[in-house]
Design a protein around this motif. Structure first.
Motif, PDB file in Angstrom:
ATOM      1  N   CYS A  10      -5.406   8.063  -2.380  1.00  0.00           N
ATOM      2  CA  CYS A  10      -5.015   7.030  -3.344  1.00  0.00           C
ATOM      3  C   CYS A  10      -4.444   5.837  -2.572  1.00  0.00           C
ATOM      4  O   CYS A  10      -4.294   5.893  -1.345  1.00  0.00           O
ATOM      5  N   TYR A  11      -4.110   4.778  -3.295  1.00  0.00           N
ATOM      6  CA  TYR A  11      -3.590   3.573  -2.639  1.00  0.00           C
ATOM      7  C   TYR A  11      -2.322   3.080  -3.326  1.00  0.00           C
ATOM      8  O   TYR A  11      -2.218   3.079  -4.555  1.00  0.00           O
ATOM      9  N   GLN A  22      -2.046  10.420   0.541  1.00  0.00           N
ATOM     10  CA  GLN A  22      -2.463  11.657  -0.109  1.00  0.00           C
ATOM     11  C   GLN A  22      -1.234  12.492  -0.440  1.00  0.00           C
ATOM     12  O   GLN A  22      -0.205  12.370   0.228  1.00  0.00           O
TER      13      GLN A  22
END
Length: 439
Positions: A10-11, A22
């Protein structure tokens, strides 16, 4: 049980920069792993021991990993980030995962930023763990500017494995894998700018201001960061605890990992699993292998030649188990015992090891079963272990035999199985349907 699914990337937005992260596990405490000089949160799962290390931490915590800005899957930036920007990125990741307070686990270069973060934002750090770290980079031997240029020159060749994980430096496959890790982590230009900035790191003045509980961990045989720097680091942090390990690499996944994880768990939770009266029980695929006709072969070629052949076999076994993300529990003299968190990888490992061993003149047979096992320090126990041994006993030369539960769990994985009938297995109830595996 299905093959273990790797965490999703994800960001988090830190200013205008996207930071890749993560998460793994659902424990009551958060651990933020602050990376060292290199990182690529997806490819690192391909490195031997990394995923197993995180999974062990995730049994009692939610583990968060991320790539520094400019590296791995995070946005590339024009200049190497300052310690202040790196702190912003950690805070952004914590906010993204909803972590109000966490344990910071700084690794190598990441120790300096972790210590600075703990001193600056003590309300957001419950505990601080520093592994293989230092207070001042210029304390490292040699001209650092020159070393930075050399590092950039040989970047992408796997050269850093000689100091990060020297125990693997003679393994061509490991060097090639590490070379890919270097290339995916950053470009030579980025490496040079990071190295030049790191040469200026000196956090000695802020270490006495740290007030959160701190654990400093270092290996005496660390080639990358001499243990003297770890001793200096702990001496400057009030009430910090120091644990020095007698052997192991700079990489936290190479060495006495069980002791390291136990010390971390005890520091974070107040107890360690291995000291509990309750044995740790997990679901795993157990693999036993056996060299066919080992006694006859040893007598035929002589003890010295047999020992050399066994050493080659053992090296192949270690490489294959690590490649398939398994855990080599022990050698049984003329075979091995290993466990895997995914039955598909276990079967592929058994097939690959059988092929490789046959090429050196040592035909193998193997038996696999999936079930609950008990973790007993560095050994395992339980019915599943006995079942795998009994399955192997039914196996023919150059055959990988598995129980029905294994075939049920790997449906759709591209593996083939042939029926080998129903058998009574010594000491186990009922009859067992067995199958021979192939690709």
């Amino acid at each position: 049980m299905s093959d273990f699914v790797l965490p999703v990337t994800c960001y988090a937005l830190s200013g205008e920069v996207n930071i890749a992260y993560q998460t793994m596990g659902y424990g009551p405490v958060d651990i933020i792993l602050v990376p060292g000089f290199m990182s690529h949160i997806e490819f690192m799962h391909e490195l031997p021991g990394y995923t197993a290390f995180l999974r062990r931490l995730s049994t009692f915590a939610r583990v968060v990993t991320f790539d520094k800005r400019g590296q791995g899957l995070s946005d590339r930036v024009s200049d190497a980030p300052s310690l202040e920007q790196r702190m912003d990125d950690v805070r952004a990741v914590m906010d993204a995962v909803g972590s109000l307070r966490a344990v910071l686990f700084g690794n190598s270069e990441g120790c300096a930023m972790s210590a600075l973060f703990a001193a600056t934002y003590p309300e957001r750090v419950s505990k601080l763990i520093l592994f293989g770290g230092y207070a001042r980079r210029s304390d490292m031997s040699g001209n650092y500017e020159e070393r930075a240029l050399q590092r950039a020159k040989f970047w992408g060749t796997g050269a850093m494995i000689k100091t990060v994980a020297p125990s693997l430096a003679t393994d061509p496959d490991a060097v090639a894998q590490f070379a890919k890790f270097e290339r995916l982590s950053a470009s030579p230009g980025v490496v040079k700018s990071f190295a030049q900035l790191n040469a200026q790191i000196d956090i000695r003045a802020i270490l006495p201001t740290i007030r959160v509980p701190t654990l400093v961990l270092h290996r005496k045989t660390d080639v990358q960061v001499p243990v003297e720097l770890g001793r200096e680091l702990v001496s400057l942090i009030p009430d910090a605890r120091f644990v020095e390990y007698p052997e192991g690499d700079h990489s936290f996944v190479r060495g006495d990992v069980s002791a390291l994880l136990g010390d971390m768990e005890e520091f974070i939770t107040g107890h360690r699993e291995s000291s509990s009266s309750e044995l740790e029980r997990i679901l795993a695929t157990v693999m036993f292998t056996d060299i066919v006709g080992s006694t006859h072969s040893a007598a035929e070629i002589g003890d010295q030649a047999w020992r050399r052949l066994l050493d080659t076999h053992d090296q192949l076994a270690r490489q294959m188990v690590e490649k398939h993300r398994g855990v080599l529990v022990k050698s049984t003299g003329d075979g091995i015992l290993a466990t895997f968190d995914g039955p598909g990888r276990a079967v592929r490992c058994a097939l690959a090891l059988g092929t490789a061993s046959k090429q050196i003149g040592l035909p193998l047979r193997a038996g696999l079963h999936t079930g609950e096992i008990e973790i007993r320090d560095r050994d395992i126990g339980g019915i599943a272990v006995h079942a795998a041994a009994r399955v192997m006993a039914q196996s023919q030369p150059s055959e990988v035999l598995v129980s029905r539960v294994v075939t049920d769990l790997v449906a759709g994985a591209g593996l083939k199985f042939s029926e080998r009938g129903s058998h009574e297995l010594k000491g186990l109830p009922g009859r067992w349907d067995l199958f021979a595996a192939s690709m």
